[in-house]
Write an enzyme that holds these catalytic residues in place. Structure first.
Site, short mmCIF file in Angstrom:
data_model
loop_
_atom_site.label_atom_id
_atom_site.label_comp_id
_atom_site.label_asym_id
_atom_site.label_seq_id
_atom_site.Cartn_x
_atom_site.Cartn_y
_atom_site.Cartn_z
N SER A 175 0.91 -1.05 -0.17
CA SER A 175 -0.08 0.25 -0.07
C SER A 175 0.63 1.16 0.41
O SER A 175 1.39 1.62 -0.76
CB SER A 175 -0.60 -0.37 1.43
OG SER A 175 -2.24 0.63 0.86
N ASP A 207 -10.39 -4.11 -4.76
CA ASP A 207 -9.35 -3.11 -3.52
C ASP A 207 -9.76 -1.88 -4.98
O ASP A 207 -9.61 -1.98 -5.93
CB ASP A 207 -8.07 -3.06 -3.92
CG ASP A 207 -7.35 -2.39 -3.29
OD1 ASP A 207 -8.02 -1.58 -2.82
OD2 ASP A 207 -5.59 -2.62 -2.89
N HIS A 222 -8.00 -5.25 0.19
CA HIS A 222 -6.73 -3.98 0.23
C HIS A 222 -6.79 -4.67 1.92
O HIS A 222 -7.15 -4.83 2.76
CB HIS A 222 -6.95 -3.28 -0.03
CG HIS A 222 -6.67 -2.43 0.54
ND1 HIS A 222 -5.32 -1.65 -0.44
CD2 HIS A 222 -5.22 -1.23 1.82
CE1 HIS A 222 -4.18 -0.81 0.13
NE2 HIS A 222 -4.64 -0.70 1.26
#
Length: 323
Positions: free
Chosen positions: A168, A264, A294
C-alpha cells in the site's frame, strides 16, 4: 454485513467475507472521521507473545537519518552465520496510508518472508503524516536504504543484493525510492516488491468506482490518506516521487513483482503501473490475488491467500538471488 450486500460481495472468498464482517462490526466510523490518533489506537496491532513464525534472531536497530534516529528491525533467516556468508536483504516498508502502520503491524509478514525466502528482512519505522507530510517518509526511506548498504558488512548482509518492497503506502515508498535513486544516478535495489501499491493521485480508474465501499479501505478513505500525506501546506502540482505514475518514464528501474487484491480501489492503478513498467522495458511479474481485499497481505494466518502471496514473494526473492 447487512442484507443489502454490496455488488462485489460474491468476489470475496470465505476468509475475506468473514473478516469483512468483523471490520464492519469493529470500525463504526470511517477512518477519515476517526482521525489519525483515534485510528492508530483502534487499528494498531500487537504481535502475539508467540509469533506464528519463529526466528532465532531478530535485531532491534536504531539508525541515523537527517530527521534524527529511526527505528528498524532486522529479521535473520534461521541458519544465518558467518560461515554461510552475507545474505541478501529486503527493505520492507509498511502500509497504512502514510498515516497508520507500525513495526509490530508487519512483524508476522516480515518473519514469514525471511523464513521462506532465506533473505534477511529490514523493516523500517518511517515518519507518519499528517505530523510529517511528504517528503518526510520518503526521506527516511532514502536515508535508511543508504545506511543499510553502508552498514551491510557488519549486519551480515550483501550490500549488492538489497531489494525494496512494501504494501500500500509502503509500496508507493518502495517504487518512489527506486525512482529517486535512478534520478540521482545511484545504485538501485536488485528488485522491487510492490503489494497493492498506491501510485496514482488521479483516482480515475474503474476500480475506484467499482470498489468505492470496499472493506477496510474505501475510496473516500484512500483520498483522505492522500490528503494527509501531501499536507495542508502543499501547493502546486504533485511530483512523480509522491505519485509514481506521474513519472515521464519508468526506464531503468529494477525488476518488479506486483501483487494486487481483486477487491480494492487501488487495484487498477497498481496494475496499470505494472503495465507501464513492462512497456518501459522493466521485467515485471504481476498477479491479481483473487477473493481478497486491500490489506490482506500482512494478515498472516487469517487469509489463505496471504500464505499464497507470501510464497510468491519468497519464490521471487529466491529467483533474484539465484539469477
Amino acid at each position: 454485513m447487512n442484507d443489502a450486500q454490496p455488488p462485489y460481495w460474491d468476489q470475496l472468498d470465505a476468509d475475506a467475507q468473514f473478516v469483512a464482517r468483523l471490520i464492519a462490526e469493529t470500525l463504526k466510523k470511517p477512518v477519515r472521521e476517526l482521525g489519525p490518533e483515534a485510528a492508530r489506537k483502534l487499528l494498531g496491532t500487537t504481535p502475539p507473545e508467540r509469533p506464528l513464525t519463529h526466528l532465532d534472531r531478530v535485531d532491534r536497530l536504531t539508525l541515523p537519518a537527517r530527521s534524527g534516529e529511526l527505528r528498524a528491525r532486522l529479521y535473520h533467516p534461521d541458519g544465518s552465520s558467518e560461515s554461510t556468508g552475507p545474505r541478501p536483504a529486503l527493505v520492507y516498508l509498511h502500509g497504512g496510508g502514510f498515516v497508520l502502520g507500525t513495526l509490530d503491524g508487519v512483524d508476522e509478514v516480515c518473519r514469514a518472508i525471511a523464513a521462506r525466502s532465506g533473505w534477511a528482512v529490514f523493516s523500517l519505522e518511517y515518519r507518519l503524516a499528517p505530523e510529517n507530510p511528504y517528503p518526510a517518509a520518503l526521506d527516511d526511506c532514502f536515508d535508511a536504504f543508504a545506511w543499510l548498504r553502508r552498514s551491510a558488512a557488519g549486519l551480515g548482509i550483501d550490500p549488492d543484493m538489497v531489494a525494496v518492497g512494501g504494501d500500500s503506502a509502503g509500496g508507493n515508498l518502495a517504487t518512489a525510492l527506486c525512482l529517486k535513486l535512478r534520478d540521482l544516478g545511484l545504485a538501485q535495489p536488485v528488485s522491487q516488491v510492490l503489494v497493492y501499491p498506491a501510485v496514482d493521485d488521479s483516482f480515475a480508474t474503474p476500480s475506484w468506482t467499482e470498489f468505492a465501499d470496499a472493506p477496510l479501505l474505501t475510496g473516500a478513505d484512500a483520498r483522505w490518506f492522500w490528503e494527509q500525506y501531501l499536507g495542508p501546506d502543499h501547493v502546486g502540482g504533485v511530483d512523480h516521487l509522491a505519485a509514481p505514475m506521474r513519472a515521464e518514464s519508468l526506464r531503468g528501474l529494477p525488476p518488479a513483482l506486483v501483487l494486487t487484491a481483486a477487491v480494492d480501489p487501488l487495484r487498477d492503478d497498481a496494475e496499470a503501473y505494472a503495465e507501464r513498467l513492462r512497456r518501459d522495458g522493466v521485467e515485471v511479474t504481476a498477479t491479481r490475488c483473487a477473493g481478497v481485499f486491500h490489506g490482506f497481505f500482512t494478515e498472516v494466518g487469517v487469509f489463505a491467500r496471504t500464505d499464497e502471496a507470501i510464497a510468491q514473494v519468497a519464490r521471487h526473492l529466491r529467483d533474484v538471488a539465484d539469477a
